[in-house]
Write a protein that holds these residues in place. Structure first.
Motif, short mmCIF file in Angstrom:
data_model
loop_
_atom_site.label_atom_id
_atom_site.label_comp_id
_atom_site.label_asym_id
_atom_site.label_seq_id
_atom_site.Cartn_x
_atom_site.Cartn_y
_atom_site.Cartn_z
N HIS A 1 11.61 32.34 17.52
CA HIS A 1 10.99 33.26 16.63
C HIS A 1 12.24 33.14 15.21
O HIS A 1 11.86 33.90 13.89
CB HIS A 1 10.04 34.06 16.12
CG HIS A 1 9.11 34.12 17.16
ND1 HIS A 1 7.81 33.03 17.28
CD2 HIS A 1 8.85 34.41 18.54
CE1 HIS A 1 7.10 33.21 18.14
NE2 HIS A 1 7.68 34.11 19.41
N ARG B 1 6.85 40.61 20.48
CA ARG B 1 8.19 40.30 20.04
C ARG B 1 9.08 41.04 20.44
O ARG B 1 8.84 42.80 20.93
CB ARG B 1 7.89 40.04 18.99
CG ARG B 1 6.52 38.99 18.52
CD ARG B 1 7.44 38.15 16.62
NE ARG B 1 6.30 37.05 16.66
CZ ARG B 1 6.53 36.19 15.52
NH1 ARG B 1 7.42 36.48 15.06
NH2 ARG B 1 5.98 35.34 16.02
N SER C 1 15.52 24.20 20.89
CA SER C 1 14.26 25.15 20.43
C SER C 1 13.92 23.26 19.56
O SER C 1 12.43 22.72 19.72
CB SER C 1 14.36 25.97 19.11
OG SER C 1 14.21 27.16 19.74
N GLU D 1 10.19 35.82 21.93
CA GLU D 1 9.04 36.54 22.81
C GLU D 1 9.42 37.64 24.04
O GLU D 1 10.23 38.01 24.87
CB GLU D 1 9.15 35.69 23.36
CG GLU D 1 7.59 35.57 24.76
CD GLU D 1 7.18 34.46 25.46
OE1 GLU D 1 6.38 34.56 26.11
OE2 GLU D 1 7.98 33.20 25.95
#
Length: 279
Positions: free
Chosen positions: A67, A28, A50, A87
């Motif tokens: 995330h 991450r 997203s 990511e």
């Protein structure tokens, strides 16, 4: 445990007490949000993208996984700071060759202040953005354990002219990037060519940008990367990703000609390198 990325080639870096991105060992990437509307705009973009069912899966692959956000201790020691959690695009690489290419002849967004626009225009004129529709923001190319990486400093990269861009795109896929001799472009057919090489991926993006009117991607970059060891074995595994969305705005039903034009220009350069073959 969070740490400073080893292979960041452009943008703000978390070194010398400055605010910049961090990574962990789980793959991450933690990007500090800017405190003005640019930070909120980038969060809004990732959130919208997203959950937007209009974006086909074949296009989603070119964007970092999102995330959410999280307050973390800032790299500059200023305390808690909101970060995007993304990511880490090169977490699986050992010796990644990476290039950050800012797309568009115009890098400001319509709502920007006059001072901001003039500052962007100055940078665009000094670089190759106005002339080519894109500019290289930073890059590194791996040669060997003995020679390490070719990684020109930020000041040098910002002064690149058209010939420098041409040479750098060839040196990026050469067996001898560190050397002062003419780059041999020996890995071009593997990295740039092929059914899923850099060129094919850019053409996939171009096909989408020829139709999409959802977003306008101001001052965004194309990040290209590959691993030399596998490329020398004839296996590309090259990746293209779009990054940096603090200046994305609503497309309002209009094609993003600024980004599309720059993308087409980059495609032309890479196509010509492939046509030439090794030199």
């Amino acid at each position: 445990m969070l740490k400073i990325p080893d292979h960041q080639v452009a943008g703000h870096q978390a070194r010398d007490g400055k605010l910049g991105p961090l990574i962990d060992d789980s793959g991450r990437f933690y990007k500090p949000l800017q405190n003005d509307e640019r930070g909120s705009r980038e969060v809004a973009f990732y959130t919208c993208f997203s959950f937007n069912t209009e974006i086909p899966d074949r296009i989603c692959r070119y964007f970092p996984l999102f995330h959410g956000t999280q307050p973390l201790e800032a790299s500059d020691g200023s305390g808690l700071h909101a970060h995007l959690i993304l990511e880490d695009l090169i977490s699986t690489h050992v010796h990644p060759s990476v290039m950050d290419i800012k797309i568009g002849s115009r890098t400001w967004y319509p709502q920007a202040s006059e001072d901001y626009i003039q500052n962007c225009l100055r940078k665009d004129k000094e670089a190759t953005s106005l002339q080519l529709g894109f500019r290289i923001s930073g890059l590194q190319a791996y040669e060997s354990a003995e020679s390490g990486f070719w990684k020109p400093d930020k000041k040098l990269v910002s002064s690149f002219d058209v010939e420098d861009v041409w040479s750098s795109l060839k040196r990026f896929v050469s067996s001898n990037p560190v050397s002062d001799v003419e780059p041999d472009s020996s890995l071009a057919s593997v990295v740039y060519g092929g059914s899923d090489g850099i060129l094919a991926q850019l053409l996939n993006l171009k096909a989408w940008f020829e139709d999409q009117t959802i977003f306008h991607f101001n001052s965004c970059s194309v990040l290209v990367m590959y691993e030399k060891k596998t490329a020398k074995e004839g296996i590309s595994q090259a990746k293209v990703k779009l990054i940096d969305f603090a200046h994305v705005v609503d497309g309002q039903g209009v094609i993003d000609h600024n980004f599309l034009g720059g993308l087409c220009s980059l495609i032309k350069f890479i196509s010509e390198i492939l046509t030439q073959g090794t030199v």
